[in-house]
Write a protein that holds these residues in place. Structure first.
Motif, mmCIF file in Angstrom:
data_model
loop_
_atom_site.group_PDB
_atom_site.id
_atom_site.type_symbol
_atom_site.label_atom_id
_atom_site.label_comp_id
_atom_site.label_asym_id
_atom_site.label_seq_id
_atom_site.Cartn_x
_atom_site.Cartn_y
_atom_site.Cartn_z
ATOM 1 N N ILE A 1 0.862 -1.181 0.000
ATOM 2 C CA ILE A 1 0.000 0.000 0.000
ATOM 3 C C ILE A 1 0.898 1.231 0.000
ATOM 4 O O ILE A 1 1.695 1.433 0.920
ATOM 5 C CB ILE A 1 -0.925 0.009 1.235
ATOM 6 C CG1 ILE A 1 -1.810 -1.232 1.227
ATOM 7 C CG2 ILE A 1 -1.758 1.293 1.269
ATOM 8 C CD1 ILE A 1 -2.563 -1.467 2.528
ATOM 9 N N LYS A 2 0.781 2.023 -1.066
ATOM 10 C CA LYS A 2 1.583 3.248 -1.189
ATOM 11 C C LYS A 2 0.776 4.298 -1.923
ATOM 12 O O LYS A 2 -0.204 3.990 -2.584
ATOM 13 C CB LYS A 2 2.870 2.978 -1.976
ATOM 14 C CG LYS A 2 3.901 2.160 -1.233
ATOM 15 C CD LYS A 2 5.228 2.189 -1.953
ATOM 16 C CE LYS A 2 6.297 1.438 -1.203
ATOM 17 N NZ LYS A 2 6.896 2.181 -0.115
ATOM 18 N N ARG A 3 1.233 5.551 -1.806
ATOM 19 C CA ARG A 3 0.605 6.617 -2.580
ATOM 20 C C ARG A 3 0.892 6.366 -4.065
ATOM 21 O O ARG A 3 1.966 5.885 -4.430
ATOM 22 C CB ARG A 3 1.170 7.980 -2.173
ATOM 23 C CG ARG A 3 0.707 8.440 -0.811
ATOM 24 C CD ARG A 3 1.114 9.858 -0.484
ATOM 25 N NE ARG A 3 2.361 10.275 -1.057
ATOM 26 C CZ ARG A 3 2.509 11.330 -1.878
ATOM 27 N NH1 ARG A 3 1.480 12.061 -2.196
ATOM 28 N NH2 ARG A 3 3.676 11.643 -2.359
ATOM 29 N N PHE A 4 -0.068 6.735 -4.914
ATOM 30 C CA PHE A 4 0.115 6.515 -6.346
ATOM 31 C C PHE A 4 1.352 7.262 -6.844
ATOM 32 O O PHE A 4 2.015 6.818 -7.788
ATOM 33 C CB PHE A 4 -1.131 6.948 -7.131
ATOM 34 C CG PHE A 4 -1.036 6.605 -8.579
ATOM 35 C CD1 PHE A 4 -1.310 5.321 -9.022
ATOM 36 C CD2 PHE A 4 -0.634 7.564 -9.492
ATOM 37 C CE1 PHE A 4 -1.189 4.991 -10.356
ATOM 38 C CE2 PHE A 4 -0.515 7.249 -10.836
ATOM 39 C CZ PHE A 4 -0.792 5.954 -11.270
ATOM 40 N N ALA A 5 1.666 8.375 -6.230
ATOM 41 C CA ALA A 5 2.848 9.154 -6.619
ATOM 42 C C ALA A 5 4.139 8.359 -6.513
ATOM 43 O O ALA A 5 5.128 8.687 -7.163
ATOM 44 C CB ALA A 5 2.946 10.421 -5.757
ATOM 45 N N GLU A 6 4.145 7.282 -5.712
ATOM 46 C CA GLU A 6 5.339 6.466 -5.534
ATOM 47 C C GLU A 6 5.439 5.336 -6.567
ATOM 48 O O GLU A 6 6.435 4.613 -6.606
ATOM 49 C CB GLU A 6 5.366 5.883 -4.125
ATOM 50 C CG GLU A 6 5.432 6.957 -3.048
ATOM 51 C CD GLU A 6 5.382 6.371 -1.663
ATOM 52 O OE1 GLU A 6 6.371 5.737 -1.260
ATOM 53 O OE2 GLU A 6 4.344 6.545 -0.992
ATOM 54 N N ALA A 7 4.414 5.192 -7.404
ATOM 55 C CA ALA A 7 4.450 4.168 -8.452
ATOM 56 C C ALA A 7 5.558 4.487 -9.453
ATOM 57 O O ALA A 7 5.990 5.630 -9.573
ATOM 58 C CB ALA A 7 3.105 4.114 -9.174
ATOM 59 N N HIS A 8 6.027 3.469 -10.150
ATOM 60 C CA HIS A 8 7.006 3.666 -11.223
ATOM 61 C C HIS A 8 6.226 3.838 -12.519
ATOM 62 O O HIS A 8 5.463 2.959 -12.913
ATOM 63 C CB HIS A 8 7.947 2.476 -11.330
ATOM 64 C CG HIS A 8 8.840 2.326 -10.141
ATOM 65 N ND1 HIS A 8 9.706 1.270 -9.999
ATOM 66 C CD2 HIS A 8 9.009 3.113 -9.039
ATOM 67 C CE1 HIS A 8 10.372 1.418 -8.860
ATOM 68 N NE2 HIS A 8 9.960 2.504 -8.260
ATOM 69 N N LEU A 9 6.442 4.967 -13.152
ATOM 70 C CA LEU A 9 5.644 5.326 -14.317
ATOM 71 C C LEU A 9 6.463 5.206 -15.594
ATOM 72 O O LEU A 9 7.523 5.814 -15.719
ATOM 73 C CB LEU A 9 5.157 6.768 -14.149
ATOM 74 C CG LEU A 9 3.907 7.123 -14.920
ATOM 75 C CD1 LEU A 9 2.716 6.416 -14.313
ATOM 76 C CD2 LEU A 9 3.674 8.611 -14.888
ATOM 77 N N TYR A 10 5.960 4.410 -16.516
ATOM 78 C CA TYR A 10 6.620 4.207 -17.808
ATOM 79 C C TYR A 10 5.782 4.899 -18.867
ATOM 80 O O TYR A 10 4.602 4.600 -19.020
ATOM 81 C CB TYR A 10 6.757 2.714 -18.109
ATOM 82 C CG TYR A 10 7.649 2.019 -17.109
ATOM 83 C CD1 TYR A 10 9.002 1.844 -17.368
ATOM 84 C CD2 TYR A 10 7.142 1.578 -15.889
ATOM 85 C CE1 TYR A 10 9.827 1.229 -16.449
ATOM 86 C CE2 TYR A 10 7.958 0.965 -14.957
ATOM 87 C CZ TYR A 10 9.306 0.792 -15.249
ATOM 88 O OH TYR A 10 10.123 0.190 -14.319
ATOM 89 N N MET A 11 6.391 5.840 -19.573
ATOM 90 C CA MET A 11 5.637 6.686 -20.499
ATOM 91 C C MET A 11 6.055 6.503 -21.940
ATOM 92 O O MET A 11 5.771 7.346 -22.770
ATOM 93 C CB MET A 11 5.788 8.153 -20.071
ATOM 94 C CG MET A 11 5.317 8.373 -18.651
ATOM 95 S SD MET A 11 5.298 10.080 -18.129
ATOM 96 C CE MET A 11 3.784 10.621 -18.920
ATOM 97 N N GLY B 1 0.331 6.907 -23.778
ATOM 98 C CA GLY B 1 -0.299 6.973 -22.461
ATOM 99 C C GLY B 1 0.776 6.641 -21.446
ATOM 100 O O GLY B 1 1.893 7.131 -21.556
ATOM 101 N N PHE B 2 0.450 5.788 -20.482
ATOM 102 C CA PHE B 2 1.478 5.359 -19.531
ATOM 103 C C PHE B 2 1.087 4.060 -18.865
ATOM 104 O O PHE B 2 -0.072 3.637 -18.897
ATOM 105 C CB PHE B 2 1.752 6.441 -18.485
ATOM 106 C CG PHE B 2 0.578 6.768 -17.595
ATOM 107 C CD1 PHE B 2 0.265 5.995 -16.506
ATOM 108 C CD2 PHE B 2 -0.210 7.877 -17.868
ATOM 109 C CE1 PHE B 2 -0.813 6.293 -15.691
ATOM 110 C CE2 PHE B 2 -1.293 8.191 -17.066
ATOM 111 C CZ PHE B 2 -1.601 7.389 -15.974
ATOM 112 N N VAL B 3 2.091 3.419 -18.258
ATOM 113 C CA VAL B 3 1.906 2.228 -17.437
ATOM 114 C C VAL B 3 2.499 2.537 -16.080
ATOM 115 O O VAL B 3 3.648 2.975 -15.989
ATOM 116 C CB VAL B 3 2.616 1.000 -18.053
ATOM 117 C CG1 VAL B 3 2.538 -0.198 -17.117
ATOM 118 C CG2 VAL B 3 2.029 0.669 -19.418
ATOM 119 N N ALA B 4 1.707 2.344 -15.015
ATOM 120 C CA ALA B 4 2.196 2.545 -13.643
ATOM 121 C C ALA B 4 2.422 1.178 -13.017
ATOM 122 O O ALA B 4 1.541 0.319 -13.051
ATOM 123 C CB ALA B 4 1.190 3.338 -12.832
#
Ligand SMILES: [Zn+2]
Length: 90
Positions: free
Chosen positions: A39-49, A53-56
Motif C-alpha cells: 500500500i503506497k501513494r500513487f505518486a510512488e508508483a514507477h511510471l513508464y511513459m 499513455g502510460f503504465v504505472a
C-alpha cells in the motif's frame, strides 16, 4: 547502472493525464497492489511513459497497477492491478 534502473518516472508524472478523467488528485491517493498487497501513494508508483499513455507499476514488485492509453478521442483506463485506490475527499 543498467538500462532498467532509470527508464521510469514517479507517479506524479501521471497527474496531467489523470486530471483529464478524475476531478480529484489521484497521485495523492493510496493504492493497494493486487499482486503483493503493498500500500503506497500513487505518486510512488514507477511510471513508464514510452507509449501513447502510460503504465504505472508497483514500486515493490513491478506488477502493473494502472494503464492509461489514449486512442484518438478516447481514453482506455485499466485499473485491475489495484485492489483499491483510496481517495481523500477532505
Ligand atoms: Zn506489488
Amino acid at each position: 547502472m543498467n538500462s532498467d534502473t532509470c527508464n521510469y518516472l514517479d507517479g506524479n508524472a501521471a497527474a496531467g493525464e489523470l486530471s483529464r478523467i478524475f476531478t480529484m488528485d489521484v497521485t495523492a491517493a493510496e493504492g493497494c497492489c493486487a499482486q503483493c498487497g503493498t500500500i503506497k501513494r500513487f505518486a510512488e508508483a514507477h511510471l513508464y511513459m514510452q507509449c501513447p499513455g502510460f503504465v504505472a507499476r508497483c514500486p515493490a514488485c513491478q506488477h502493473v497497477l494502472l494503464r492509461l492509453v489514449n486512442v484518438g478521442q478516447q481514453v482506455f483506463l485499466d485499473v485491475r492491478g489495484l485492489t483499491y485506490l483510496r481517495l481523500n475527499t477532505a
